[in-house]
Design a protein around this motif. Sequence first.
Motif, mmCIF file in Angstrom:
data_model
loop_
_atom_site.group_PDB
_atom_site.id
_atom_site.type_symbol
_atom_site.label_atom_id
_atom_site.label_comp_id
_atom_site.label_asym_id
_atom_site.label_seq_id
_atom_site.Cartn_x
_atom_site.Cartn_y
_atom_site.Cartn_z
ATOM 1 N N SER A 9 -4.979 18.954 6.177
ATOM 2 C CA SER A 9 -4.228 17.706 6.105
ATOM 3 C C SER A 9 -4.920 16.727 5.176
ATOM 4 C CB SER A 9 -4.114 17.064 7.494
ATOM 5 O OG SER A 9 -3.286 17.829 8.319
ATOM 6 N N VAL A 10 -4.108 15.924 4.522
ATOM 7 C CA VAL A 10 -4.590 14.829 3.686
ATOM 8 C C VAL A 10 -3.772 13.604 4.057
ATOM 9 C CG1 VAL A 10 -4.749 13.919 1.330
ATOM 10 C CG2 VAL A 10 -5.221 16.323 1.749
ATOM 11 N N ASP A 11 -4.445 12.495 4.249
ATOM 12 C CA ASP A 11 -3.785 11.214 4.493
ATOM 13 C C ASP A 11 -4.489 10.230 3.573
ATOM 14 O OD1 ASP A 11 -2.760 8.803 5.365
ATOM 15 O OD2 ASP A 11 -3.043 9.233 7.492
ATOM 16 N N ALA A 12 -3.859 9.912 2.443
ATOM 17 C CA ALA A 12 -4.540 9.136 1.414
ATOM 18 C C ALA A 12 -3.692 7.989 0.898
ATOM 19 C CB ALA A 12 -4.921 10.047 0.247
ATOM 20 N N VAL A 13 -4.343 6.860 0.657
ATOM 21 C CA VAL A 13 -3.735 5.727 -0.033
ATOM 22 C C VAL A 13 -3.934 5.981 -1.519
ATOM 23 C CG1 VAL A 13 -3.873 3.242 -0.455
ATOM 24 C CG2 VAL A 13 -4.171 4.142 1.871
ATOM 25 N N PHE A 14 -2.817 6.086 -2.267
ATOM 26 C CA PHE A 14 -2.961 6.380 -3.697
ATOM 27 C C PHE A 14 -2.655 5.176 -4.577
ATOM 28 C CE2 PHE A 14 1.413 7.568 -2.818
ATOM 29 C CZ PHE A 14 2.121 7.139 -3.926
ATOM 30 N N ALA A 15 -2.160 4.088 -3.973
ATOM 31 C CA ALA A 15 -1.958 2.837 -4.726
ATOM 32 C C ALA A 15 -2.058 1.677 -3.747
ATOM 33 C CB ALA A 15 -0.604 2.839 -5.421
ATOM 34 N N ARG A 16 -2.629 0.602 -4.236
ATOM 35 C CA ARG A 16 -2.785 -0.603 -3.424
ATOM 36 C C ARG A 16 -2.827 -1.800 -4.362
ATOM 37 N NH1 ARG A 16 -7.519 0.402 -1.112
ATOM 38 N NH2 ARG A 16 -6.661 1.371 0.738
ATOM 39 N N GLY A 17 -2.099 -2.836 -3.986
ATOM 40 C CA GLY A 17 -2.135 -4.062 -4.775
ATOM 41 C C GLY A 17 -1.702 -3.864 -6.214
ATOM 42 N N GLY A 41 7.202 6.880 10.102
ATOM 43 C CA GLY A 41 5.977 6.114 9.890
ATOM 44 C C GLY A 41 5.184 6.511 8.660
ATOM 45 N N ASP A 42 4.388 5.552 8.163
ATOM 46 C CA ASP A 42 3.584 5.752 6.953
ATOM 47 C C ASP A 42 2.574 6.883 7.074
ATOM 48 O OD1 ASP A 42 4.864 3.876 5.461
ATOM 49 O OD2 ASP A 42 3.221 2.430 5.442
ATOM 50 N N ASN A 43 2.054 7.120 8.278
ATOM 51 C CA ASN A 43 1.070 8.187 8.398
ATOM 52 C C ASN A 43 1.663 9.435 9.057
ATOM 53 O OD1 ASN A 43 1.256 6.827 10.768
ATOM 54 N ND2 ASN A 43 -0.934 6.586 11.090
ATOM 55 N N LYS A 48 4.891 9.920 -10.071
ATOM 56 C CA LYS A 48 6.258 9.624 -9.650
ATOM 57 C C LYS A 48 6.684 10.534 -8.492
ATOM 58 C CE LYS A 48 7.976 7.599 -13.913
ATOM 59 N NZ LYS A 48 8.992 7.667 -14.979
ATOM 60 N N LEU A 49 6.156 11.758 -8.473
ATOM 61 C CA LEU A 49 6.443 12.653 -7.351
ATOM 62 C C LEU A 49 5.839 12.098 -6.064
ATOM 63 C CD1 LEU A 49 7.538 15.346 -6.200
ATOM 64 C CD2 LEU A 49 5.305 16.334 -6.770
ATOM 65 N N LEU A 50 4.599 11.610 -6.143
ATOM 66 C CA LEU A 50 3.956 11.027 -4.968
ATOM 67 C C LEU A 50 4.771 9.840 -4.459
ATOM 68 C CD1 LEU A 50 0.227 11.134 -6.146
ATOM 69 C CD2 LEU A 50 1.517 12.881 -4.886
ATOM 70 N N ALA A 51 5.206 8.997 -5.388
ATOM 71 C CA ALA A 51 6.026 7.841 -5.010
ATOM 72 C C ALA A 51 7.372 8.282 -4.442
ATOM 73 C CB ALA A 51 6.224 6.923 -6.212
ATOM 74 N N LEU A 52 7.944 9.343 -5.005
ATOM 75 C CA LEU A 52 9.208 9.870 -4.497
ATOM 76 C C LEU A 52 9.050 10.335 -3.048
ATOM 77 C CD1 LEU A 52 12.166 10.750 -4.986
ATOM 78 C CD2 LEU A 52 11.254 12.915 -5.852
ATOM 79 N N LEU A 53 7.939 10.987 -2.739
ATOM 80 C CA LEU A 53 7.697 11.446 -1.373
ATOM 81 C C LEU A 53 7.541 10.273 -0.411
ATOM 82 C CD1 LEU A 53 5.313 14.455 -2.091
ATOM 83 C CD2 LEU A 53 7.734 14.556 -1.398
ATOM 84 N N VAL A 54 6.857 9.214 -0.858
ATOM 85 C CA VAL A 54 6.738 8.008 -0.024
ATOM 86 C C VAL A 54 8.112 7.388 0.180
ATOM 87 C CG1 VAL A 54 5.826 5.647 0.066
ATOM 88 C CG2 VAL A 54 4.338 7.535 -0.626
ATOM 89 N N SER A 55 8.905 7.284 -0.882
ATOM 90 C CA SER A 55 10.250 6.719 -0.779
ATOM 91 C C SER A 55 11.133 7.563 0.133
ATOM 92 C CB SER A 55 10.891 6.598 -2.164
ATOM 93 O OG SER A 55 10.178 5.669 -2.941
ATOM 94 N N LEU A 56 10.966 8.852 0.068
ATOM 95 C CA LEU A 56 11.734 9.749 0.928
ATOM 96 C C LEU A 56 11.378 9.515 2.396
ATOM 97 C CD1 LEU A 56 13.741 12.061 1.147
ATOM 98 C CD2 LEU A 56 11.863 13.641 0.667
ATOM 99 N N ARG A 57 10.091 9.420 2.668
ATOM 100 C CA ARG A 57 9.653 9.141 4.041
ATOM 101 C C ARG A 57 10.190 7.796 4.520
ATOM 102 N NH1 ARG A 57 4.081 8.660 3.756
ATOM 103 N NH2 ARG A 57 4.530 6.466 3.617
ATOM 104 N N GLU A 102 0.850 -1.186 0.000
ATOM 105 C CA GLU A 102 0.000 0.000 0.000
ATOM 106 C C GLU A 102 0.888 1.239 0.000
ATOM 107 O OE1 GLU A 102 -3.840 0.224 2.344
ATOM 108 O OE2 GLU A 102 -2.471 1.400 3.607
ATOM 109 N N TRP A 103 0.570 2.193 -0.858
ATOM 110 C CA TRP A 103 1.326 3.438 -0.959
ATOM 111 C C TRP A 103 0.465 4.560 -0.399
ATOM 112 C CZ3 TRP A 103 6.241 3.948 -3.331
ATOM 113 C CH2 TRP A 103 6.772 2.722 -3.759
ATOM 114 N N ARG A 104 0.874 5.076 0.751
ATOM 115 C CA ARG A 104 0.116 6.098 1.476
ATOM 116 C C ARG A 104 0.968 7.350 1.612
ATOM 117 N NH1 ARG A 104 -2.925 4.059 5.623
ATOM 118 N NH2 ARG A 104 -4.571 5.592 5.660
ATOM 119 N N LEU A 105 0.325 8.490 1.492
ATOM 120 C CA LEU A 105 1.019 9.756 1.673
ATOM 121 C C LEU A 105 0.166 10.646 2.571
ATOM 122 C CD1 LEU A 105 3.491 11.434 0.916
ATOM 123 C CD2 LEU A 105 2.252 12.209 -1.105
#
Length: 191
Positions: A54-62, A106-108, A91-100, A41-44
């Motif tokens: 604030s936004v806490d959203a899952v943008f990709a799953r499975g 933590g994911d959230n 790819k920016l969203l994924a980059l931010l998740v990878s950075l975190r 699960e990819w959450r940002l």
Amino acid sequence: MAVVSAPQRSLSRRGLLGGLAGLGAIAAMPGPAHALAGTREWRLAIRNVHTNESVDAVFARGGQFVPEGLAELNHGLRDWRTGEATVMDRKLLALLVSLRRTLDVGDNRKIDLISGYRSPKTNASLRARGGAHTGVASQSQHMLGKATDIMVPGVSLDRLHSAALALGGGGVGFYPRDGFVHVDTGRVRHW
């Protein structure tokens, strides 16, 4: 109100490898229409420092993008001055998740957003107000939905900057005086 930061940690090997693996999966995508590899699960989670929204959203799953999560993030990363939104680069969203993940937070855990999408009108206004030396590019990646200016509460800017550079996912700008790091998915460069 005083800001108390948590003790600083250097980049962990596990965090760095996890971030690089996640970024590698996204970077390998030939285009934004293709699904994410894997089942993770990819959450940002972001907080706009100007509006306190604030936004806490899952943008990709499975291995598939989640349209509702992408829409929430597009709205959360909008130009807060004009209210205009755009489709942010996945790819920016994924980059931010990878950075975190590289930072091993933590994911959230919310990333503080100073600037996401910037409309051409806002970009021109910022550039005119401060001149070219402000770091506001006339053809900014922000206007393409490919850039954010961020900080992570409890993480030093030096550590955030080092982690962003280590990922090599695009442009990285260091603005310690202004309290943020710029990350984008343009060509790899730094300033």
